[in-house]
Design a protein around this motif. Structure first.
Motif, PDB file in Angstrom:
ATOM      1  N   PHE A 144      30.305  45.533  42.722  1.00 53.71           N
ATOM      2  CA  PHE A 144      30.156  44.194  43.305  1.00 53.71           C
ATOM      3  C   PHE A 144      29.939  43.108  42.260  1.00 53.71           C
ATOM      4  O   PHE A 144      30.353  41.965  42.468  1.00 53.71           O
ATOM      5  N   VAL A 145      29.271  43.459  41.153  1.00 52.17           N
ATOM      6  CA  VAL A 145      28.953  42.460  40.131  1.00 52.17           C
ATOM      7  C   VAL A 145      29.762  42.698  38.850  1.00 52.17           C
ATOM      8  O   VAL A 145      30.354  41.770  38.295  1.00 52.17           O
ATOM      9  N   GLY A 146      29.778  43.944  38.368  1.00 51.28           N
ATOM     10  CA  GLY A 146      30.498  44.237  37.132  1.00 51.28           C
ATOM     11  C   GLY A 146      32.002  44.065  37.267  1.00 51.28           C
ATOM     12  O   GLY A 146      32.660  43.518  36.364  1.00 51.28           O
ATOM     13  N   TYR A 147      32.552  44.503  38.389  1.00 44.39           N
ATOM     14  CA  TYR A 147      34.005  44.398  38.577  1.00 44.39           C
ATOM     15  C   TYR A 147      34.478  42.951  38.634  1.00 44.39           C
ATOM     16  O   TYR A 147      35.462  42.605  37.972  1.00 44.39           O
ATOM     17  N   PRO A 148      33.824  42.059  39.394  1.00 42.75           N
ATOM     18  CA  PRO A 148      34.256  40.658  39.367  1.00 42.75           C
ATOM     19  C   PRO A 148      34.184  40.035  37.970  1.00 42.75           C
ATOM     20  O   PRO A 148      35.052  39.244  37.592  1.00 42.75           O
ATOM     21  N   TRP A 149      33.144  40.421  37.205  1.00 44.67           N
ATOM     22  CA  TRP A 149      33.051  39.909  35.829  1.00 44.67           C
ATOM     23  C   TRP A 149      34.233  40.393  35.004  1.00 44.67           C
ATOM     24  O   TRP A 149      34.878  39.621  34.283  1.00 44.67           O
ATOM     25  N   ALA A 150      34.541  41.685  35.074  1.00 42.95           N
ATOM     26  CA  ALA A 150      35.658  42.241  34.308  1.00 42.95           C
ATOM     27  C   ALA A 150      36.986  41.658  34.785  1.00 42.95           C
ATOM     28  O   ALA A 150      37.890  41.393  33.967  1.00 42.95           O
ATOM     29  N   TYR A 151      37.114  41.448  36.078  1.00 37.52           N
ATOM     30  CA  TYR A 151      38.347  40.907  36.661  1.00 37.52           C
ATOM     31  C   TYR A 151      38.616  39.502  36.133  1.00 37.52           C
ATOM     32  O   TYR A 151      39.761  39.140  35.830  1.00 37.52           O
ATOM     33  N   ALA A 152      37.549  38.708  36.015  1.00 38.10           N
ATOM     34  CA  ALA A 152      37.695  37.340  35.519  1.00 38.10           C
ATOM     35  C   ALA A 152      37.860  37.304  33.998  1.00 38.10           C
ATOM     36  O   ALA A 152      38.552  36.435  33.458  1.00 38.10           O
ATOM     37  N   THR A 153      37.237  38.250  33.293  1.00 37.50           N
ATOM     38  CA  THR A 153      37.265  38.255  31.834  1.00 37.50           C
ATOM     39  C   THR A 153      38.537  38.885  31.289  1.00 37.50           C
ATOM     40  O   THR A 153      39.085  38.427  30.268  1.00 37.50           O
ATOM     41  N   PHE A 154      39.021  39.939  31.948  1.00 38.68           N
ATOM     42  CA  PHE A 154      40.220  40.643  31.493  1.00 38.68           C
ATOM     43  C   PHE A 154      41.247  40.703  32.630  1.00 38.68           C
ATOM     44  O   PHE A 154      41.554  41.797  33.135  1.00 38.68           O
ATOM     45  N   PRO A 155      41.788  39.574  33.043  1.00 40.56           N
ATOM     46  CA  PRO A 155      42.688  39.568  34.217  1.00 40.56           C
ATOM     47  C   PRO A 155      43.942  40.420  34.020  1.00 40.56           C
ATOM     48  O   PRO A 155      44.433  41.020  34.970  1.00 40.56           O
ATOM     49  N   ALA A 156      44.450  40.484  32.790  1.00 44.42           N
ATOM     50  CA  ALA A 156      45.684  41.264  32.553  1.00 44.42           C
ATOM     51  C   ALA A 156      45.467  42.742  32.845  1.00 44.42           C
ATOM     52  O   ALA A 156      46.376  43.443  33.289  1.00 44.42           O
ATOM     53  N   LEU A 157      44.246  43.224  32.605  1.00 45.57           N
ATOM     54  CA  LEU A 157      43.938  44.637  32.847  1.00 45.57           C
ATOM     55  C   LEU A 157      44.087  44.999  34.308  1.00 45.57           C
ATOM     56  O   LEU A 157      44.422  46.136  34.651  1.00 45.57           O
ATOM     57  N   PHE A 158      43.861  44.019  35.185  1.00 47.38           N
ATOM     58  CA  PHE A 158      43.910  44.270  36.634  1.00 47.38           C
ATOM     59  C   PHE A 158      45.169  43.683  37.273  1.00 47.38           C
ATOM     60  O   PHE A 158      45.268  43.596  38.492  1.00 47.38           O
TER      61      PHE A 158
END
Length: 269
Positions: free
Chosen positions: A252-266
């Motif tokens: 809920f918290v870590g994934y949104p951070w990673a999604y916003a920080t590394f968008p190409a990965l997702f």
């Protein structure tokens, strides 16, 4: 003992006649349909919906913890009300299995005797479950079998992160108390053995995650088997609640951070 003495002797609620099998099955049905059984039905319908559309499942999206209103105060009210209502079945289960003697929630595997040790075990479980779960999500996305999970931004409101933390705790309590603690206690009373209970609870866990796609369901079945096996061996529920809550905090918290920080990965850019 005279008749008058018998009348004055208090009845121990824990030693009353156990409920009949028929009553237990009715109780199980009511509790599950008020909680995760209902989630399973909705999840099946949602899976039928996404799998019968023209677009492949891999090209579809599902929102993670979306906003409920464009007005901040009303969104907060919606979120907190939803969390509170989701915890009502947990309260019902605690009421049904409450014992007059300590530990009051011993039938659920909760006694408060080893909080630090239970927390440590739960934290260790996060690595066992979390890393394979993340790998399974990426594998499902690569094969086009899993919907894209799009999180809401963490900076949407000042209360976004606290509410997400509460939501993670809600999920840990709801799923583990009902699907493990409650279901194990009631099915044992109905004469089920350990492995039939473990597999039934794991199957239920998988079905109410089916909306994520087949890989998500498989991953949650595996998690359910592991959690059920651990509970059958130890009789302790708190480590499972801790592990589940921490996993959902990461989601809920870590994934949104990673999604916003590394968008190409997702695949977001």
């Amino acid at each position: 003992m005279t008749d008058s003495e018998a009348l004055r002797t208090p009845v121990d609620p824990d030693r009353q006649a156990p409920p009949s099998s028929r009553r237990l099955w009715w109780e199980l049905g009511i509790v599950l349909l008020l909680s995760l059984g209902a989630s399973a039905l909705w999840s099946v319908l949602q899976f039928i919906d996404v799998s019968t559309r023209d677009r492949p499942i891999g090209e579809q999206q599902v929102a993670l913890n979306p906003s409920r209103s464009d007005r901040a105060w009303l969104d907060l009210a919606y979120q907190l009300t939803g969390i509170a209502l989701d915890l009502v079945p947990v309260a019902l289960v605690c009421w049904l299995l409450w014992r007059m003697r300590r530990p009051h929630l011993g039938a659920l595997g909760i006694d408060g005797a080893r909080p630090l040790r239970d927390t440590a075990w739960g934290t260790a479980l996060v690595l066992v479950i979390g890393v394979p779960g993340l790998a399974l999500y990426f594998a499902g996305r690569a094969m086009g079998l899993t919907v894209a999970v799009v999180p809401s931004p963490l900076d949407a409101h000042w209360f976004t992160v606290p509410v997400l933390l509460l939501s993670a705790l809600r999920a840990g309590l709801t799923e583990e108390v009902i699907v493990v603690g409650y279901l194990f206690e009631r099915l044992r009373r109905l004469g089920w053995g350990p492995w039939p209970i473990i597999l039934a609870a794991a199957a239920l866990r998988g079905v109410y995650h089916l909306y994520q796609g087949v890989p998500g369901m498989v991953g949650n079945v595996a998690m359910g088997v592991l959690f059920g096996w651990l509970y059958a061996r130890t009789g302790r529920l708190v480590p499972l609640i801790v592990a589940h809550t921490l996993i959902d905090v990461a989601v809920f918290v870590g994934y949104p951070w990673a999604y916003a920080t590394f968008p190409a990965l997702f695949g977001a850019s």
